[in-house]
Design a protein around this motif. Structure first.
Motif, PDB file in Angstrom:
ATOM      1  N   MET A 285       0.679  -1.110  -0.068  1.00  0.00           N
ATOM      2  CA  MET A 285      -0.147   0.350   0.088  1.00  0.00           C
ATOM      3  C   MET A 285       0.744   1.078  -0.026  1.00  0.00           C
ATOM      4  N   GLN A 286       0.310   1.990  -0.865  1.00  0.00           N
ATOM      5  CA  GLN A 286       1.932   3.413  -0.907  1.00  0.00           C
ATOM      6  C   GLN A 286       0.693   4.789  -0.891  1.00  0.00           C
ATOM      7  N   ILE A 287      -0.116   5.002  -0.578  1.00  0.00           N
ATOM      8  CA  ILE A 287      -1.533   5.858  -0.527  1.00  0.00           C
ATOM      9  C   ILE A 287      -0.813   7.353   0.240  1.00  0.00           C
ATOM     10  N   ALA A 288      -0.857   8.726  -0.846  1.00  0.00           N
ATOM     11  CA  ALA A 288      -0.326  10.125  -0.664  1.00  0.00           C
ATOM     12  C   ALA A 288      -0.855  10.801   0.362  1.00  0.00           C
ATOM     13  N   PRO A 289      -0.117  11.554   1.300  1.00  0.00           N
ATOM     14  CA  PRO A 289      -0.990  12.175   2.047  1.00  0.00           C
ATOM     15  C   PRO A 289      -1.447  12.780   1.025  1.00  0.00           C
ATOM     16  N   HIS A 290      -3.122  12.788   2.309  1.00  0.00           N
ATOM     17  CA  HIS A 290      -5.044  13.627   0.872  1.00  0.00           C
ATOM     18  C   HIS A 290      -5.427  13.958   2.368  1.00  0.00           C
TER      19      HIS A 290
ATOM     20  N   LEU B 209      -6.892  -4.274  10.600  1.00  0.00           N
ATOM     21  CA  LEU B 209      -6.258  -5.672   9.117  1.00  0.00           C
ATOM     22  C   LEU B 209      -6.298  -7.197  10.324  1.00  0.00           C
ATOM     23  N   VAL B 210      -6.160  -7.769   9.024  1.00  0.00           N
ATOM     24  CA  VAL B 210      -5.542  -9.084   9.300  1.00  0.00           C
ATOM     25  C   VAL B 210      -4.944 -10.137   9.128  1.00  0.00           C
ATOM     26  N   GLU B 211      -3.783  -9.348   7.718  1.00  0.00           N
ATOM     27  CA  GLU B 211      -2.773  -9.920   7.759  1.00  0.00           C
ATOM     28  C   GLU B 211      -2.079  -8.052   6.877  1.00  0.00           C
ATOM     29  N   GLY B 212      -0.645  -8.068   7.215  1.00  0.00           N
ATOM     30  CA  GLY B 212       0.163  -7.087   6.962  1.00  0.00           C
ATOM     31  C   GLY B 212       0.162  -6.203   8.114  1.00  0.00           C
ATOM     32  N   GLU B 213       1.196  -4.717   7.344  1.00  0.00           N
ATOM     33  CA  GLU B 213       1.139  -3.699   8.194  1.00  0.00           C
ATOM     34  C   GLU B 213       1.579  -2.785   7.642  1.00  0.00           C
ATOM     35  N   ILE B 214       0.833  -1.515   7.862  1.00  0.00           N
ATOM     36  CA  ILE B 214       0.506  -0.207   7.250  1.00  0.00           C
ATOM     37  C   ILE B 214       0.924   0.972   8.461  1.00  0.00           C
ATOM     38  N   LEU B 215       2.081   2.291   8.081  1.00  0.00           N
ATOM     39  CA  LEU B 215       2.625   2.882   8.872  1.00  0.00           C
ATOM     40  C   LEU B 215       1.591   4.002   8.298  1.00  0.00           C
ATOM     41  N   HIS B 216       0.765   4.420   9.399  1.00  0.00           N
ATOM     42  CA  HIS B 216      -0.003   5.783   9.280  1.00  0.00           C
ATOM     43  C   HIS B 216       0.959   6.909   9.299  1.00  0.00           C
ATOM     44  N   ARG B 217       0.827   8.449   8.770  1.00  0.00           N
ATOM     45  CA  ARG B 217       1.483   9.314   9.448  1.00  0.00           C
ATOM     46  C   ARG B 217       0.230  10.497   9.223  1.00  0.00           C
ATOM     47  N   ASP B 218       0.150  11.322  10.333  1.00  0.00           N
ATOM     48  CA  ASP B 218      -1.036  12.256   9.685  1.00  0.00           C
ATOM     49  C   ASP B 218      -0.384  14.258   9.829  1.00  0.00           C
TER      50      ASP B 218
ATOM     51  N   HIS C  24      -3.160  12.809   5.819  1.00  0.00           N
ATOM     52  CA  HIS C  24      -1.998  11.562   6.621  1.00  0.00           C
ATOM     53  C   HIS C  24      -2.232  10.802   5.327  1.00  0.00           C
ATOM     54  N   SER C  25      -1.507   9.674   5.789  1.00  0.00           N
ATOM     55  CA  SER C  25      -0.945   9.151   4.677  1.00  0.00           C
ATOM     56  C   SER C  25      -1.019   7.461   4.992  1.00  0.00           C
ATOM     57  N   GLU C  26      -1.126   6.491   4.364  1.00  0.00           N
ATOM     58  CA  GLU C  26      -0.776   5.109   4.479  1.00  0.00           C
ATOM     59  C   GLU C  26       0.200   4.361   3.838  1.00  0.00           C
ATOM     60  N   GLU C  27       1.425   4.071   4.102  1.00  0.00           N
ATOM     61  CA  GLU C  27       2.107   2.955   3.488  1.00  0.00           C
ATOM     62  C   GLU C  27       2.381   1.403   4.150  1.00  0.00           C
ATOM     63  N   SER C  28       2.920   0.641   3.369  1.00  0.00           N
ATOM     64  CA  SER C  28       3.166  -0.666   3.666  1.00  0.00           C
ATOM     65  C   SER C  28       5.267  -0.362   4.097  1.00  0.00           C
ATOM     66  N   PRO C  29       5.216  -0.629   5.180  1.00  0.00           N
ATOM     67  CA  PRO C  29       6.568   0.143   5.317  1.00  0.00           C
ATOM     68  C   PRO C  29       7.486  -0.818   4.700  1.00  0.00           C
ATOM     69  N   ALA C  30       8.644  -0.678   4.465  1.00  0.00           N
ATOM     70  CA  ALA C  30       9.810  -1.438   3.235  1.00  0.00           C
ATOM     71  C   ALA C  30      10.058  -2.275   3.461  1.00  0.00           C
ATOM     72  N   ALA C  31       9.792  -2.648   4.733  1.00  0.00           N
ATOM     73  CA  ALA C  31      10.329  -4.103   5.369  1.00  0.00           C
ATOM     74  C   ALA C  31       9.545  -4.703   5.650  1.00  0.00           C
TER      75      ALA C  31
END
Length: 337
Positions: free
Chosen positions: A63-68, A79-88, A112-119
Protein backbone atom coordinates in the motif's frame (compact mmCIF):
# COMPACT_ATOMS: atom_id res chain seq x y z
CA UNK A 1 -17.05 -1.80 -12.95
CA UNK A 2 -20.32 0.05 -12.58
CA UNK A 3 -22.51 -0.22 -9.53
CA UNK A 4 -25.33 -2.78 -9.81
CA UNK A 5 -28.73 -1.56 -10.87
CA UNK A 6 -30.43 -4.49 -9.12
CA UNK A 7 -29.76 -6.52 -6.00
CA UNK A 8 -30.48 -10.08 -4.97
CA UNK A 9 -33.02 -10.51 -2.18
CA UNK A 10 -32.35 -13.50 0.05
CA UNK A 11 -34.87 -15.90 1.58
CA UNK A 12 -35.47 -13.49 4.48
CA UNK A 13 -37.39 -10.40 3.25
CA UNK A 14 -35.23 -7.79 5.02
CA UNK A 15 -31.94 -9.22 3.70
CA UNK A 16 -30.43 -7.80 0.52
CA UNK A 17 -27.19 -9.08 -1.03
CA UNK A 18 -25.17 -6.28 -2.63
CA UNK A 19 -22.13 -7.09 -4.81
CA UNK A 20 -19.17 -4.75 -4.47
CA UNK A 21 -16.93 -3.48 -7.26
CA UNK A 22 -13.17 -3.24 -7.78
CA UNK A 23 -11.50 0.15 -7.46
CA UNK A 24 -7.79 0.93 -8.01
CA UNK A 25 -6.30 2.78 -5.04
CA UNK A 26 -2.98 4.46 -5.65
CA UNK A 27 -0.50 2.73 -7.97
CA UNK A 28 -0.25 -0.65 -6.30
CA UNK A 29 -3.54 -1.52 -4.59
CA UNK A 30 -6.98 -2.57 -5.80
CA UNK A 31 -9.82 -2.70 -3.28
CA UNK A 32 -13.31 -4.16 -3.27
CA UNK A 33 -15.69 -1.27 -2.54
CA UNK A 34 -18.82 -2.37 -0.66
CA UNK A 35 -20.15 1.04 0.44
CA UNK A 36 -21.47 3.38 -0.81
CA UNK A 37 -23.68 1.85 -3.48
CA UNK A 38 -26.72 3.19 -5.32
CA UNK A 39 -28.92 0.69 -3.53
CA UNK A 40 -27.38 1.35 -0.11
CA UNK A 41 -25.39 4.44 0.80
CA UNK A 42 -24.99 3.86 4.55
CA UNK A 43 -25.38 1.37 7.37
CA UNK A 44 -25.93 3.45 10.49
CA UNK A 45 -23.18 6.07 10.36
CA UNK A 46 -20.93 3.76 8.29
CA UNK A 47 -20.68 5.47 4.90
CA UNK A 48 -17.69 3.79 3.23
CA UNK A 49 -16.23 0.27 3.25
CA UNK A 50 -13.20 -0.98 1.31
CA UNK A 51 -12.01 -4.59 1.58
CA UNK A 52 -8.46 -5.17 0.33
CA UNK A 53 -6.63 -8.45 -0.13
CA UNK A 54 -5.54 -10.97 0.71
CA UNK A 55 -2.78 -9.84 -1.66
CA UNK A 56 0.72 -11.26 -2.03
CA UNK A 57 2.97 -8.19 -1.75
CA UNK A 58 6.26 -10.09 -1.68
CA UNK A 59 8.81 -7.94 -3.52
CA UNK A 60 6.18 -5.25 -4.14
CA UNK A 61 5.63 -1.88 -2.47
CA UNK A 62 2.26 -2.87 -1.00
CA UNK A 63 0.00 0.00 0.00
CA UNK A 64 1.28 3.45 -0.99
CA UNK A 65 -1.34 6.17 -0.46
CA UNK A 66 0.17 9.66 -0.59
CA UNK A 67 -0.95 12.47 1.76
CA UNK A 68 -4.56 13.49 1.19
CA UNK A 69 -7.24 15.37 3.13
CA UNK A 70 -10.42 14.43 4.97
CA UNK A 71 -13.33 16.35 6.52
CA UNK A 72 -16.46 15.34 8.40
CA UNK A 73 -15.63 11.68 9.00
CA UNK A 74 -13.69 9.10 10.99
CA UNK A 75 -11.47 6.48 9.37
CA UNK A 76 -11.15 3.01 10.88
CA UNK A 77 -8.26 0.76 9.81
CA UNK A 78 -8.50 -2.97 10.61
CA UNK A 79 -5.87 -5.45 9.46
CA UNK A 80 -6.00 -9.23 9.17
CA UNK A 81 -2.51 -9.55 7.71
CA UNK A 82 0.28 -7.09 7.00
CA UNK A 83 1.41 -3.73 8.38
CA UNK A 84 0.47 -0.16 7.50
CA UNK A 85 2.34 2.95 8.59
CA UNK A 86 0.06 5.91 9.32
CA UNK A 87 1.29 9.52 9.25
CA UNK A 88 -0.91 12.57 9.68
CA UNK A 89 -0.77 16.35 9.92
CA UNK A 90 -1.08 16.19 13.73
CA UNK A 91 2.38 14.60 13.78
CA UNK A 92 1.11 11.08 14.44
CA UNK A 93 3.38 8.24 13.32
CA UNK A 94 1.89 4.83 14.00
CA UNK A 95 2.30 1.35 12.57
CA UNK A 96 -0.83 -0.78 12.74
CA UNK A 97 -0.69 -4.58 12.78
CA UNK A 98 -3.45 -7.22 12.94
CA UNK A 99 -5.66 -7.02 16.02
CA UNK A 100 -5.04 -3.30 16.56
CA UNK A 101 -7.18 -0.32 15.60
CA UNK A 102 -6.28 3.04 14.11
CA UNK A 103 -9.11 5.57 14.42
CA UNK A 104 -8.61 8.99 12.83
CA UNK A 105 -11.20 11.71 13.38
CA UNK A 106 -11.02 14.31 10.64
CA UNK A 107 -13.39 16.83 12.16
CA UNK A 108 -12.94 20.14 10.36
CA UNK A 109 -9.87 18.86 8.50
CA UNK A 110 -6.85 16.55 8.64
CA UNK A 111 -4.38 15.07 6.15
CA UNK A 112 -2.74 11.64 6.32
CA UNK A 113 -0.82 9.03 4.37
CA UNK A 114 -0.83 5.23 4.51
CA UNK A 115 2.00 3.01 3.35
CA UNK A 116 3.39 -0.45 3.76
CA UNK A 117 6.80 -0.24 5.50
CA UNK A 118 9.81 -1.11 3.35
CA UNK A 119 10.25 -4.39 5.26
CA UNK A 120 6.64 -5.55 5.28
CA UNK A 121 5.00 -8.97 5.69
CA UNK A 122 4.32 -10.94 2.50
CA UNK A 123 0.51 -10.65 2.61
CA UNK A 124 -1.76 -7.62 3.03
CA UNK A 125 -5.42 -8.02 3.98
CA UNK A 126 -7.84 -5.77 5.79
CA UNK A 127 -10.60 -3.20 5.85
CA UNK A 128 -10.71 0.57 5.59
CA UNK A 129 -13.98 2.10 6.77
CA UNK A 130 -15.45 5.57 7.21
CA UNK A 131 -17.92 6.77 9.80
CA UNK A 132 -19.88 9.94 8.98
CA UNK A 133 -19.70 12.45 11.82
CA UNK A 134 -22.99 13.94 13.05
CA UNK A 135 -23.41 17.69 12.77
CA UNK A 136 -22.36 18.43 16.36
CA UNK A 137 -19.00 16.68 15.87
CA UNK A 138 -18.07 17.27 12.26
CA UNK A 139 -16.34 20.64 12.76
CA UNK A 140 -14.45 19.66 15.91
CA UNK A 141 -10.63 19.60 16.04
CA UNK A 142 -9.05 16.52 14.43
CA UNK A 143 -7.56 13.73 16.52
CA UNK A 144 -5.89 10.34 16.16
CA UNK A 145 -6.21 7.23 18.34
CA UNK A 146 -4.33 3.94 18.30
CA UNK A 147 -5.66 1.03 20.34
CA UNK A 148 -3.33 -1.93 20.73
CA UNK A 149 -6.13 -4.05 22.20
CA UNK A 150 -9.91 -4.16 21.82
CA UNK A 151 -12.48 -6.40 23.56
CA UNK A 152 -12.65 -10.06 22.53
CA UNK A 153 -15.43 -12.50 23.44
CA UNK A 154 -15.88 -16.19 22.72
CA UNK A 155 -18.96 -18.28 22.00
CA UNK A 156 -17.36 -21.70 22.14
CA UNK A 157 -14.79 -21.69 19.36
CA UNK A 158 -16.24 -18.55 17.74
CA UNK A 159 -14.12 -15.43 18.37
CA UNK A 160 -15.88 -12.03 18.38
CA UNK A 161 -13.74 -8.87 18.39
CA UNK A 162 -15.48 -5.55 19.02
CA UNK A 163 -13.44 -3.16 16.89
CA UNK A 164 -15.55 -0.04 17.49
CA UNK A 165 -18.80 0.65 19.30
CA UNK A 166 -20.43 -2.02 21.45
CA UNK A 167 -21.87 -5.50 21.07
CA UNK A 168 -23.37 -7.83 23.69
CA UNK A 169 -22.04 -5.75 26.59
CA UNK A 170 -18.49 -5.38 25.21
CA UNK A 171 -17.39 -1.86 24.28
CA UNK A 172 -14.37 -0.78 22.26
CA UNK A 173 -12.23 2.05 23.69
CA UNK A 174 -12.30 3.82 20.31
CA UNK A 175 -14.19 7.11 20.64
CA UNK A 176 -17.09 7.41 18.19
CA UNK A 177 -19.93 9.92 17.96
CA UNK A 178 -22.93 7.78 16.92
CA UNK A 179 -24.48 4.62 18.38
CA UNK A 180 -22.88 1.90 16.24
CA UNK A 181 -20.85 -1.29 16.11
CA UNK A 182 -18.10 -2.77 13.99
CA UNK A 183 -17.09 -6.32 14.96
CA UNK A 184 -15.05 -9.14 13.46
CA UNK A 185 -16.40 -12.68 13.84
CA UNK A 186 -14.14 -15.72 13.31
CA UNK A 187 -16.02 -18.99 12.78
CA UNK A 188 -14.12 -22.25 12.46
CA UNK A 189 -15.52 -24.84 10.04
CA UNK A 190 -18.83 -26.22 11.29
CA UNK A 191 -19.40 -23.46 13.87
CA UNK A 192 -22.73 -21.77 14.59
CA UNK A 193 -23.24 -18.65 16.72
CA UNK A 194 -26.20 -16.46 17.61
CA UNK A 195 -25.36 -12.77 18.12
CA UNK A 196 -27.75 -10.51 20.03
CA UNK A 197 -28.64 -7.37 18.08
CA UNK A 198 -30.27 -4.04 18.91
CA UNK A 199 -33.61 -3.79 17.05
CA UNK A 200 -33.10 0.00 16.78
CA UNK A 201 -29.95 -0.57 14.71
CA UNK A 202 -29.68 -1.51 11.05
CA UNK A 203 -27.01 -4.09 10.23
CA UNK A 204 -24.94 -5.52 7.41
CA UNK A 205 -22.33 -8.26 7.30
CA UNK A 206 -19.48 -8.97 4.89
CA UNK A 207 -17.21 -11.97 4.45
CA UNK A 208 -13.47 -11.36 4.36
CA UNK A 209 -12.60 -15.06 3.92
CA UNK A 210 -14.60 -18.28 3.73
CA UNK A 211 -18.38 -18.14 3.57
CA UNK A 212 -21.41 -18.28 5.83
CA UNK A 213 -25.14 -18.74 6.01
CA UNK A 214 -26.89 -15.85 7.74
CA UNK A 215 -30.28 -16.37 9.42
CA UNK A 216 -32.67 -14.43 11.64
CA UNK A 217 -34.45 -15.32 14.84
CA UNK A 218 -36.85 -17.64 13.01
CA UNK A 219 -33.92 -19.58 11.54
CA UNK A 220 -34.73 -18.60 7.96
CA UNK A 221 -31.56 -19.13 5.94
CA UNK A 222 -30.52 -16.52 3.43
CA UNK A 223 -28.21 -16.74 0.44
CA UNK A 224 -24.64 -17.87 1.19
CA UNK A 225 -22.36 -14.93 1.94
CA UNK A 226 -18.91 -15.10 0.34
CA UNK A 227 -16.15 -12.48 -0.09
CA UNK A 228 -17.02 -9.71 -2.52
CA UNK A 229 -20.52 -8.84 -1.34
CA UNK A 230 -22.29 -7.07 1.50
CA UNK A 231 -25.42 -8.61 3.03
CA UNK A 232 -27.74 -5.87 4.31
CA UNK A 233 -29.92 -7.12 7.16
CA UNK A 234 -32.08 -4.06 7.79
CA UNK A 235 -33.33 -3.16 11.26
CA UNK A 236 -35.81 -4.60 13.76
CA UNK A 237 -33.73 -7.72 14.47
CA UNK A 238 -33.10 -8.99 17.97
CA UNK A 239 -30.44 -11.47 16.86
CA UNK A 240 -28.67 -13.04 13.91
CA UNK A 241 -27.47 -16.61 13.44
CA UNK A 242 -24.18 -17.21 11.62
CA UNK A 243 -23.12 -20.64 10.40
CA UNK A 244 -19.96 -21.58 8.51
CA UNK A 245 -19.06 -24.81 6.70
CA UNK A 246 -15.43 -23.66 6.28
CA UNK A 247 -13.15 -21.42 8.32
CA UNK A 248 -14.69 -17.96 7.90
CA UNK A 249 -13.93 -14.38 8.83
CA UNK A 250 -16.91 -12.01 8.87
CA UNK A 251 -17.28 -8.34 9.75
CA UNK A 252 -20.52 -7.00 11.22
CA UNK A 253 -21.53 -3.37 10.70
CA UNK A 254 -24.43 -1.74 12.52
CA UNK A 255 -25.79 1.46 13.94
CA UNK A 256 -28.78 3.70 14.42
CA UNK A 257 -29.97 4.89 10.99
CA UNK A 258 -28.16 8.15 10.19
CA UNK A 259 -30.73 10.90 9.75
CA UNK A 260 -28.63 13.73 8.30
CA UNK A 261 -28.33 14.13 4.51
CA UNK A 262 -24.72 14.15 3.27
CA UNK A 263 -22.62 15.24 0.35
CA UNK A 264 -19.75 12.80 -0.26
CA UNK A 265 -17.13 13.81 -2.81
CA UNK A 266 -13.53 12.63 -3.08
CA UNK A 267 -12.29 12.43 0.54
CA UNK A 268 -14.75 14.91 2.01
CA UNK A 269 -18.05 14.36 3.81
CA UNK A 270 -20.11 17.54 4.09
CA UNK A 271 -23.63 18.87 3.92
CA UNK A 272 -23.57 21.26 0.95
CA UNK A 273 -21.90 21.74 -2.41
CA UNK A 274 -20.28 24.95 -1.19
CA UNK A 275 -18.66 23.18 1.77
CA UNK A 276 -17.02 20.72 -0.59
CA UNK A 277 -15.81 23.51 -2.88
CA UNK A 278 -14.25 25.32 0.07
CA UNK A 279 -12.55 22.16 1.36
CA UNK A 280 -11.08 21.45 -2.08
CA UNK A 281 -9.84 25.03 -2.45
CA UNK A 282 -8.24 24.90 1.00
CA UNK A 283 -6.42 21.66 0.19
CA UNK A 284 -5.13 22.93 -3.14
CA UNK A 285 -3.97 26.17 -1.50
CA UNK A 286 -2.26 24.45 1.43
CA UNK A 287 -4.73 25.77 4.01
CA UNK A 288 -6.61 24.12 6.89
CA UNK A 289 -5.31 20.55 6.63
CA UNK A 290 -1.71 20.95 7.75
CA UNK A 291 1.29 19.00 6.45
CA UNK A 292 2.16 15.31 6.62
CA UNK A 293 5.86 15.13 7.46
CA UNK A 294 8.05 12.18 6.47
CA UNK A 295 6.22 10.73 3.47
CA UNK A 296 8.57 10.32 0.50
CA UNK A 297 6.36 11.81 -2.18
CA UNK A 298 4.04 14.64 -3.10
CA UNK A 299 0.51 15.04 -1.71
CA UNK A 300 -2.38 13.95 -3.89
CA UNK A 301 -3.95 16.78 -5.87
CA UNK A 302 -7.72 17.10 -5.66
CA UNK A 303 -9.66 16.17 -8.79
CA UNK A 304 -11.59 18.85 -10.62
CA UNK A 305 -15.05 19.61 -9.31
CA UNK A 306 -17.95 18.42 -11.47
CA UNK A 307 -19.51 21.02 -13.73
CA UNK A 308 -22.83 20.77 -11.89
CA UNK A 309 -23.70 21.26 -8.24
CA UNK A 310 -23.48 18.35 -5.82
CA UNK A 311 -26.69 17.33 -4.12
CA UNK A 312 -27.12 16.50 -0.49
CA UNK A 313 -28.65 13.03 -0.22
CA UNK A 314 -30.12 10.99 2.59
CA UNK A 315 -29.06 7.47 3.51
CA UNK A 316 -31.35 6.00 0.83
CA UNK A 317 -29.86 8.19 -1.89
CA UNK A 318 -32.83 10.54 -2.04
CA UNK A 319 -32.15 14.20 -2.68
CA UNK A 320 -32.57 16.38 0.40
CA UNK A 321 -35.60 18.65 0.23
CA UNK A 322 -33.55 21.80 0.77
CA UNK A 323 -31.33 21.16 -2.24
CA UNK A 324 -31.69 23.87 -4.94
CA UNK A 325 -33.82 22.77 -7.87
CA UNK A 326 -30.98 23.53 -10.27
CA UNK A 327 -28.71 21.00 -8.55
CA UNK A 328 -27.78 17.89 -10.48
CA UNK A 329 -26.95 14.38 -9.32
CA UNK A 330 -24.06 14.18 -6.91
CA UNK A 331 -20.79 12.71 -8.08
CA UNK A 332 -18.95 10.33 -5.78
CA UNK A 333 -15.33 10.39 -6.91
CA UNK A 334 -13.36 7.30 -5.89
CA UNK A 335 -11.86 8.32 -2.55
CA UNK A 336 -8.12 8.02 -1.98
CA UNK A 337 -8.75 7.54 1.73
Amino acid sequence: MTEPSAVAVTGEPASVLLPGHDVPLGRYTTVRRLLPQRALRMVGAWCFVDHFGPDDVTGRPGMQIAPHPHTGLQTVSWLVEGEILHRDSLGSLQTIVPGQVNLMTAGRGIAHSEESPAAHPPVMHGLQLWIALPDEARNAPPRFEHHAAVPVRYDGAVKITVVVGSLDGARSPAQVHSPLVGAEILLPAGAVTRLPLDPAFEYAVLAMTGGAEVAGAAGVTGAPLTPGSLLYLGDGRSDVVLQAAVDTRLFLLGGEPFAEPLVMWWNFVGRTHDEIVEARQDWQAGRRFGTVVGYAGDPLPAPEMPTTRLKSRDRHGRTATNTPRSASAAAIVNPDR
